[in-house]
Design a protein around this motif. Structure first.
Motif, PDB file in Angstrom:
ATOM      1  N   PRO A 162       2.102  -0.359   2.347  1.00  0.00           N
ATOM      2  CA  PRO A 162       0.706  -0.324   2.115  1.00  0.00           C
ATOM      3  C   PRO A 162       0.205   1.349   2.351  1.00  0.00           C
ATOM      4  O   PRO A 162      -0.685   1.855   1.379  1.00  0.00           O
ATOM      5  CB  PRO A 162      -0.019  -0.882   3.156  1.00  0.00           C
ATOM      6  CG  PRO A 162       1.049  -2.166   3.690  1.00  0.00           C
ATOM      7  CD  PRO A 162       2.278  -1.451   3.370  1.00  0.00           C
ATOM      8  N   ALA A 163       1.030   2.009   3.050  1.00  0.00           N
ATOM      9  CA  ALA A 163       0.663   3.653   3.324  1.00  0.00           C
ATOM     10  C   ALA A 163       0.972   4.169   2.091  1.00  0.00           C
ATOM     11  O   ALA A 163       0.211   5.307   1.542  1.00  0.00           O
ATOM     12  CB  ALA A 163       1.340   3.980   4.479  1.00  0.00           C
ATOM     13  N   LEU A 164       2.271   4.014   1.408  1.00  0.00           N
ATOM     14  CA  LEU A 164       2.543   4.740   0.035  1.00  0.00           C
ATOM     15  C   LEU A 164       1.520   4.214  -0.794  1.00  0.00           C
ATOM     16  O   LEU A 164       1.360   4.950  -1.815  1.00  0.00           O
ATOM     17  CB  LEU A 164       3.975   4.101  -0.203  1.00  0.00           C
ATOM     18  CG  LEU A 164       4.530   4.698  -1.418  1.00  0.00           C
ATOM     19  CD1 LEU A 164       4.556   6.049  -1.666  1.00  0.00           C
ATOM     20  CD2 LEU A 164       5.895   4.177  -1.670  1.00  0.00           C
ATOM     21  N   VAL A 165       1.222   2.924  -1.056  1.00  0.00           N
ATOM     22  CA  VAL A 165       0.126   2.572  -1.936  1.00  0.00           C
ATOM     23  C   VAL A 165      -1.108   3.293  -1.642  1.00  0.00           C
ATOM     24  O   VAL A 165      -1.684   4.012  -2.732  1.00  0.00           O
ATOM     25  CB  VAL A 165      -0.094   1.118  -1.986  1.00  0.00           C
ATOM     26  CG1 VAL A 165      -1.643   0.592  -2.624  1.00  0.00           C
ATOM     27  CG2 VAL A 165       1.002   0.213  -2.399  1.00  0.00           C
ATOM     28  N   ALA A 166      -1.596   3.626  -0.546  1.00  0.00           N
ATOM     29  CA  ALA A 166      -2.914   4.347  -0.342  1.00  0.00           C
ATOM     30  C   ALA A 166      -2.464   5.602  -0.741  1.00  0.00           C
ATOM     31  O   ALA A 166      -3.528   6.480  -1.199  1.00  0.00           O
ATOM     32  CB  ALA A 166      -2.907   4.096   1.331  1.00  0.00           C
ATOM     33  N   ALA A 167      -1.152   6.400  -0.286  1.00  0.00           N
ATOM     34  CA  ALA A 167      -1.189   8.063  -0.657  1.00  0.00           C
ATOM     35  C   ALA A 167      -1.027   7.957  -2.344  1.00  0.00           C
ATOM     36  O   ALA A 167      -1.755   8.957  -2.627  1.00  0.00           O
ATOM     37  CB  ALA A 167       0.225   8.211  -0.168  1.00  0.00           C
ATOM     38  N   LEU A 168      -0.336   6.923  -3.014  1.00  0.00           N
ATOM     39  CA  LEU A 168      -0.615   7.275  -4.507  1.00  0.00           C
ATOM     40  C   LEU A 168      -1.859   6.976  -5.071  1.00  0.00           C
ATOM     41  O   LEU A 168      -2.317   7.515  -6.150  1.00  0.00           O
ATOM     42  CB  LEU A 168       0.365   6.170  -5.014  1.00  0.00           C
ATOM     43  CG  LEU A 168       1.714   6.281  -5.163  1.00  0.00           C
ATOM     44  CD1 LEU A 168       2.604   4.763  -5.274  1.00  0.00           C
ATOM     45  CD2 LEU A 168       2.217   7.473  -5.759  1.00  0.00           C
TER      46      LEU A 168
END
Length: 387
Positions: free
Chosen positions: A193-199
């Protein structure tokens, strides 16, 4: 579509070869099949050519070939040809309706990655790296001016963001041609989820501020005098393969420079031998050399300009996105995520979570502290990434 057997007759009809060339056997025609079905035409005397042809005349490759042809036509108009000639190859014939683009080959030029390989780590060409940065900056200065003019003649250029930003929520078309390896990378992204948010955040920061190359990597830079005895490397460089050119964000092009040094480092590791516990320590091109190359590129591009220096945090984040894209593209060839791609994914996660530390320890650069740090993916050890 021209083949090795039919190309000579067509080039003769176009006046690019002479009957004497054919009678004396002076011409050699070879196939270079990569993204396109290309032909290389060389001869002992006279000009040499590269004939670019889309593998499928009605497919995506044909569209990008048309983009390249139209861009050359725009850039080599009399009003701007002198400026753009310093960056681009000479176009001999642009005939996209014939699925053909003929470019004059630079004599004795080698791709930048091959130049690095030939010189080796003992003579790593830092002057060449700095010139690559300067070349890209000069192009962006022209590109910004062209974008600001909003010339309708540039309406053929794409404006969409790179596909890597859509990995959290891919379009149906993208899902239709996923390979198993690419699917596993997409699962890794969507499961964090954090990677998704960063992208998503980085996708929202994309700007249309310049004409950009769109596919910056060592393979697309040519060193023109590789045999010359330069202690720090040649400074004669050109940029080729403009099929992915678009109106976009200059940070994406510079990020391509950064990520390719890291990719080169990873690619030089013995990752095919799972018995090696610390493959990074065995890289043929050590991280310290790659960091020196990154710094040389950045200093060549930045030139102590405060406005450009302010772009560095965004460039670092986009470099992580470029590394993610490289991991995806590498995995497309497999039914699983290969070890080099796993290592790249580990770098991506840690670089996005701690860009200041990542810039310092991975790229050898210094970032100012983040004022508003976004949610970032949790770091993982390299051993876990390669498990």
């Amino acid at each position: 579509m021209l083949t090795v057997e039919t190309a000579a007759a067509r080039l003769l009809a176009l006046g690019l070869l002479t009957p004497e060339d054919l009678l004396t056997g002076d011409v050699e025609i070879t196939t270079i099949n990569r993204r396109n079905r290309n032909l290389r035409i060389t001869r002992r005397t006279g000009a040499n050519y590269l004939v670019k042809q889309a593998a499928v005349p009605t497919g995506e490759a044909a569209r990008t070939l048309l983009t390249e042809a139209r861009l050359y036509a725009y850039c080599f108009q009399p009003a701007r040809a002198r400026q753009f000639a310093a960056f681009m190859p000479e176009v001999v014939r642009a005939a996209p309706d014939e699925n053909m683009l003929v470019i004059r080959l630079f004599e004795d030029a080698v791709p930048l990655w091959k130049y690095h390989q030939q010189r080796g780590i003992a003579h790593f060409p830092l002057a060449t790296a700095a010139e690559v940065g300067r070349l890209l900056r000069r192009f962006h200065e022209l590109g910004r001016a062209e974008a600001s003019r909003a010339d309708p003649a540039l309406d053929f250029l794409r404006t969409e963001r790179p596909f890597v930003f859509d990995l959290p929520e891919p379009a149906v078309k993208m899902m239709s041609y996923l390979t198993p390896g690419a699917y596993h990378v997409m699962q890794e992204v969507q499961g964090n989820p954090a990677l998704v948010a960063a992208l998503r955040q980085l996708k929202s920061e994309w700007q249309l501020n310049s004409l950009i190359h769109g596919d910056i990597k060592m393979d697309n830079f040519l060193v023109l005098d590789p045999e010359a005895a330069h202690e720090e490397g040649s400074t004669q460089v050109r940029l080729i393969d403009w099929e992915m050119a678009q109106l976009g964000d200059v940070a994406w092009d510079v990020a391509g420079l950064f990520q390719d040094f890291i990719f080169w480092w990873v690619a030089s590791m013995p990752l095919d031998d799972e018995a090696i516990a610390n493959p990074a320590a065995r890289a043929a091109f050590p991280l310290a050399a790659m960091q020196a190359g990154v710094r040389a590129c950045w200093h060549g591009y930045c030139q102590h300009d405060p406005a450009t220096e302010a772009l560095l945090p965004k460039i670092i984040n986009y470099a992580a996105c470029r590394l993610l894209q490289s991991a995806y593209e590498l995995s497309c060839r497999y039914n699983y995520i290969p070890r080099p791609a796993k290592f790249l994914l580990w770098i991506v996660g840690n670089l996005l979570r701690e860009p200041t530390r990542g810039a310092r320890e991975l790229l050898g650069l210094t970032l100012p502290p983040e004022r508003h740090p976004a949610a970032r993916p949790a770091p993982v050890p390299a051993e876990a990434a390669l498990a």
